[in-house]
Design a protein around this motif. Structure first.
Motif, PDB file in Angstrom:
ATOM      1  N   LEU A   1      49.723 -52.710 -13.901  1.00  0.00           N
ATOM      2  CA  LEU A   1      51.016 -53.405 -13.933  1.00  0.00           C
ATOM      3  C   LEU A   1      52.085 -52.320 -13.931  1.00  0.00           C
ATOM      4  O   LEU A   1      52.068 -51.426 -14.779  1.00  0.00           O
ATOM      5  N   TRP A   2      53.007 -52.404 -12.957  1.00  0.00           N
ATOM      6  CA  TRP A   2      54.005 -51.344 -12.803  1.00  0.00           C
ATOM      7  C   TRP A   2      55.402 -51.925 -12.666  1.00  0.00           C
ATOM      8  O   TRP A   2      55.594 -52.978 -12.056  1.00  0.00           O
ATOM      9  N   SER A   3      56.359 -51.233 -13.281  1.00  0.00           N
ATOM     10  CA  SER A   3      57.766 -51.577 -13.139  1.00  0.00           C
ATOM     11  C   SER A   3      58.537 -50.301 -12.841  1.00  0.00           C
ATOM     12  O   SER A   3      58.233 -49.249 -13.407  1.00  0.00           O
ATOM     13  N   PRO A   4      59.541 -50.345 -11.947  1.00  0.00           N
ATOM     14  CA  PRO A   4      60.346 -49.153 -11.679  1.00  0.00           C
ATOM     15  C   PRO A   4      61.262 -48.786 -12.841  1.00  0.00           C
ATOM     16  O   PRO A   4      61.848 -47.707 -12.858  1.00  0.00           O
ATOM     17  N   GLN A   5      61.379 -49.681 -13.832  1.00  0.00           N
ATOM     18  CA  GLN A   5      62.230 -49.420 -14.997  1.00  0.00           C
ATOM     19  C   GLN A   5      61.425 -48.657 -16.058  1.00  0.00           C
ATOM     20  O   GLN A   5      60.441 -49.174 -16.586  1.00  0.00           O
ATOM     21  N   PRO A   6      61.838 -47.425 -16.371  1.00  0.00           N
ATOM     22  CA  PRO A   6      61.055 -46.594 -17.297  1.00  0.00           C
ATOM     23  C   PRO A   6      60.865 -47.206 -18.679  1.00  0.00           C
ATOM     24  O   PRO A   6      59.868 -46.948 -19.348  1.00  0.00           O
ATOM     25  N   ASP A   7      61.803 -48.018 -19.134  1.00  0.00           N
ATOM     26  CA  ASP A   7      61.717 -48.588 -20.478  1.00  0.00           C
ATOM     27  C   ASP A   7      61.338 -50.068 -20.463  1.00  0.00           C
ATOM     28  O   ASP A   7      61.574 -50.787 -21.435  1.00  0.00           O
TER      29      ASP A   7
ATOM     30  N   TYR B   1      54.037 -53.306  -3.934  1.00  0.00           N
ATOM     31  CA  TYR B   1      54.608 -52.092  -4.538  1.00  0.00           C
ATOM     32  C   TYR B   1      56.025 -51.863  -4.020  1.00  0.00           C
ATOM     33  O   TYR B   1      56.937 -51.515  -4.785  1.00  0.00           O
ATOM     34  N   ALA B   2      56.247 -52.077  -2.737  1.00  0.00           N
ATOM     35  CA  ALA B   2      57.572 -51.885  -2.147  1.00  0.00           C
ATOM     36  C   ALA B   2      58.571 -52.894  -2.704  1.00  0.00           C
ATOM     37  O   ALA B   2      59.738 -52.552  -2.953  1.00  0.00           O
ATOM     38  N   MET B   3      58.132 -54.116  -2.919  1.00  0.00           N
ATOM     39  CA  MET B   3      59.030 -55.152  -3.443  1.00  0.00           C
ATOM     40  C   MET B   3      59.504 -54.797  -4.846  1.00  0.00           C
ATOM     41  O   MET B   3      60.696 -54.924  -5.170  1.00  0.00           O
ATOM     42  N   ALA B   4      58.587 -54.350  -5.681  1.00  0.00           N
ATOM     43  CA  ALA B   4      58.983 -53.963  -7.033  1.00  0.00           C
ATOM     44  C   ALA B   4      59.857 -52.715  -7.003  1.00  0.00           C
ATOM     45  O   ALA B   4      60.854 -52.613  -7.720  1.00  0.00           O
ATOM     46  N   GLY B   5      59.500 -51.778  -6.156  1.00  0.00           N
ATOM     47  CA  GLY B   5      60.269 -50.540  -6.066  1.00  0.00           C
ATOM     48  C   GLY B   5      61.686 -50.750  -5.588  1.00  0.00           C
ATOM     49  O   GLY B   5      62.604 -49.998  -5.946  1.00  0.00           O
ATOM     50  N   SER B   6      61.897 -51.786  -4.783  1.00  0.00           N
ATOM     51  CA  SER B   6      63.233 -52.068  -4.252  1.00  0.00           C
ATOM     52  C   SER B   6      64.096 -52.863  -5.226  1.00  0.00           C
ATOM     53  O   SER B   6      65.286 -53.064  -4.985  1.00  0.00           O
ATOM     54  N   GLY B   7      63.511 -53.324  -6.312  1.00  0.00           N
ATOM     55  CA  GLY B   7      64.253 -54.122  -7.269  1.00  0.00           C
ATOM     56  C   GLY B   7      64.176 -55.611  -7.024  1.00  0.00           C
ATOM     57  O   GLY B   7      64.822 -56.394  -7.721  1.00  0.00           O
ATOM     58  N   ALA B   8      63.394 -56.028  -6.032  1.00  0.00           N
ATOM     59  CA  ALA B   8      63.248 -57.455  -5.748  1.00  0.00           C
ATOM     60  C   ALA B   8      62.487 -58.180  -6.845  1.00  0.00           C
ATOM     61  O   ALA B   8      62.538 -59.406  -6.941  1.00  0.00           O
ATOM     62  N   ALA B   9      61.760 -57.434  -7.658  1.00  0.00           N
ATOM     63  CA  ALA B   9      61.041 -58.001  -8.793  1.00  0.00           C
ATOM     64  C   ALA B   9      61.036 -56.964  -9.906  1.00  0.00           C
ATOM     65  O   ALA B   9      61.088 -55.756  -9.648  1.00  0.00           O
ATOM     66  N   GLU B  10      60.976 -57.453 -11.136  1.00  0.00           N
ATOM     67  CA  GLU B  10      60.974 -56.515 -12.266  1.00  0.00           C
ATOM     68  C   GLU B  10      59.652 -55.759 -12.399  1.00  0.00           C
ATOM     69  O   GLU B  10      59.622 -54.629 -12.895  1.00  0.00           O
ATOM     70  N   ALA B  11      58.544 -56.376 -11.973  1.00  0.00           N
ATOM     71  CA  ALA B  11      57.238 -55.745 -12.138  1.00  0.00           C
ATOM     72  C   ALA B  11      56.270 -56.278 -11.093  1.00  0.00           C
ATOM     73  O   ALA B  11      56.513 -57.328 -10.480  1.00  0.00           O
ATOM     74  N   ALA B  12      55.190 -55.566 -10.926  1.00  0.00           N
ATOM     75  CA  ALA B  12      54.174 -55.975  -9.950  1.00  0.00           C
ATOM     76  C   ALA B  12      52.809 -55.475 -10.382  1.00  0.00           C
ATOM     77  O   ALA B  12      52.687 -54.409 -11.011  1.00  0.00           O
ATOM     78  N   PHE B  13      51.800 -56.246 -10.058  1.00  0.00           N
ATOM     79  CA  PHE B  13      50.423 -55.761 -10.162  1.00  0.00           C
ATOM     80  C   PHE B  13      50.109 -55.030  -8.862  1.00  0.00           C
ATOM     81  O   PHE B  13      50.174 -55.624  -7.779  1.00  0.00           O
ATOM     82  N   VAL B  14      49.784 -53.761  -8.966  1.00  0.00           N
ATOM     83  CA  VAL B  14      49.546 -52.952  -7.780  1.00  0.00           C
ATOM     84  C   VAL B  14      48.318 -52.065  -7.992  1.00  0.00           C
ATOM     85  O   VAL B  14      47.718 -52.056  -9.067  1.00  0.00           O
TER      86      VAL B  14
ATOM     87  N   SER C   1      46.483 -46.239  -7.397  1.00  0.00           N
ATOM     88  CA  SER C   1      46.652 -45.172  -6.407  1.00  0.00           C
ATOM     89  C   SER C   1      48.070 -45.146  -5.852  1.00  0.00           C
ATOM     90  O   SER C   1      48.629 -44.081  -5.580  1.00  0.00           O
ATOM     91  N   ALA C   2      48.683 -46.326  -5.683  1.00  0.00           N
ATOM     92  CA  ALA C   2      50.042 -46.394  -5.159  1.00  0.00           C
ATOM     93  C   ALA C   2      51.035 -45.786  -6.138  1.00  0.00           C
ATOM     94  O   ALA C   2      51.979 -45.090  -5.740  1.00  0.00           O
ATOM     95  N   VAL C   3      50.832 -46.023  -7.418  1.00  0.00           N
ATOM     96  CA  VAL C   3      51.716 -45.468  -8.438  1.00  0.00           C
ATOM     97  C   VAL C   3      51.588 -43.946  -8.487  1.00  0.00           C
ATOM     98  O   VAL C   3      52.589 -43.218  -8.555  1.00  0.00           O
ATOM     99  N   LEU C   4      50.355 -43.451  -8.440  1.00  0.00           N
ATOM    100  CA  LEU C   4      50.150 -42.000  -8.473  1.00  0.00           C
ATOM    101  C   LEU C   4      50.729 -41.335  -7.228  1.00  0.00           C
ATOM    102  O   LEU C   4      51.352 -40.276  -7.316  1.00  0.00           O
ATOM    103  N   ALA C   5      50.531 -41.960  -6.075  1.00  0.00           N
ATOM    104  CA  ALA C   5      51.030 -41.377  -4.827  1.00  0.00           C
ATOM    105  C   ALA C   5      52.550 -41.451  -4.743  1.00  0.00           C
ATOM    106  O   ALA C   5      53.202 -40.535  -4.235  1.00  0.00           O
TER     107      ALA C   5
ATOM    108  N   PRO D   1      59.482 -42.797 -11.209  1.00  0.00           N
ATOM    109  CA  PRO D   1      59.559 -43.090 -12.643  1.00  0.00           C
ATOM    110  C   PRO D   1      59.376 -44.583 -12.871  1.00  0.00           C
ATOM    111  O   PRO D   1      59.637 -45.407 -11.993  1.00  0.00           O
ATOM    112  N   GLY D   2      58.936 -44.932 -14.030  1.00  0.00           N
ATOM    113  CA  GLY D   2      58.746 -46.344 -14.311  1.00  0.00           C
ATOM    114  C   GLY D   2      57.806 -46.544 -15.477  1.00  0.00           C
ATOM    115  O   GLY D   2      57.409 -45.597 -16.163  1.00  0.00           O
ATOM    116  N   SER D   3      57.459 -47.794 -15.707  1.00  0.00           N
ATOM    117  CA  SER D   3      56.512 -48.163 -16.755  1.00  0.00           C
ATOM    118  C   SER D   3      55.202 -48.584 -16.105  1.00  0.00           C
ATOM    119  O   SER D   3      55.210 -49.210 -15.043  1.00  0.00           O
TER     120      SER D   3
END
Length: 260
Positions: A109-115, A173-186, A189-193, A197-199
């Motif tokens: 579960l990943w969010s582009p928001q660090p907190d 992953y792109a949708m969450a990264g663009s701010g279209a959603a607060e979080a995503a199940f991804v 490997s996508a997060v590491l690559a 920053p994010g949670s």
């Protein structure tokens, strides 16, 4: 005599120049979107080591299965699950005995928001978000894993009005990264690559079925040396090192699988 020797030397040089070109072939690989970053690193190394040309097409495993059944010109499938390659083998569209696990995926579960969160389970249960992205569970194994996770947590039904379905894990992953959603199940490997920053919360293994990712040789390519070489290369230490560096687990050994 000297001219004859020179002619033979010139002929030998010409043969050395044209032989690699004659032996070189092309492989078109249908690759699950979660494996995009790994394939971007593997592709140039494979081409340099083998002399073959690799064309990578990214997408969802379910759609690739449909396209192969309809005659799409793929030589190899690198699926995000074990089920679809097995179906190809059973139907005669995949070469028996060529199927093997090349990676074992991790769901995060990943969010582009660090907190945004430290405890993903608590974050999901609190529901303080408008949109949560998952890949389409019908065609994307990581989406099915996300659905299973939410079911295990007792949240699948209550979050239906906030779940957004992406075409595949890359789009999620792109949708969450663009701010279209607060979080995503991804894919982890996508997060590491992505190195953004994010949670992140690595979903515990017991919440979803194992994401064994299988490769298989498509029957139309059974005599394609480039396709055979690619499958062999994925079992080699250089490729395995790349795969492991992007957060995938690796099976202890990689025997070819038999059709069930």
């Amino acid at each position: 005599m000297r001219q004859s020797v020179l002619r033979r030397a010139a002929l030998a040089t010409l043969l050395l120049l044209i032989m690699p070109a004659a032996q070189a072939a092309e492989v078109v690989a249908a690759v699950a979107a979660n494996f995009a970053a790994a394939m971007a690193r593997i592709e140039p190394d494979f081409e340099q080591a083998s002399g073959h040309q690799l064309t990578v097409v990214l997408g969802s495993s379910g759609k690739f299965l449909q396209q192969i059944r309809q005659g799409a010109p793929f030589d190899v499938l690198l699926s995000a699950d074990a089920e679809r390659p097995a179906l190809l083998e059973q139907s005669g569209l995949g070469v028996p005995g060529s199927r093997f696990t090349y990676a074992i995926g991790r769901l995060v579960l990943w969010s582009p928001q660090p907190d945004a969160f430290t405890d993903g389970k608590a974050y999901l249960k609190a529901g303080a978000f408008r949109h949560l992205v998952i890949a389409n569970p019908v065609v994307a194994p990581y989406g099915a894993a996300a659905q299973r996770t939410l079911e295990q947590l007792g949240l699948w039904a209550s979050l239906q009005d906030r779940i957004v379905r992406a075409e595949d894990i890359g789009q999620g992953y792109a949708m969450a990264g663009s701010g279209a959603a607060e979080a995503a199940f991804v894919a982890y490997s996508a997060v590491l690559a992505g190195r953004k920053p994010g949670s992140q919360w690595l979903v515990p293994h017991h919440l979803y079925p194992p994401l064994d990712q299988d490769a298989i040789l498509i029957t139309r390519a059974r005599d394609n040396p480039a396709a055979l070489a690619l499958l062999d290369y994925l079992k080699m230490p250089a490729a395995r090192e790349v795969i492991a560096s992007l957060g995938y687990d690796l099976p202890a050994h990689r025997p070819e699988k038999s059709a069930p």
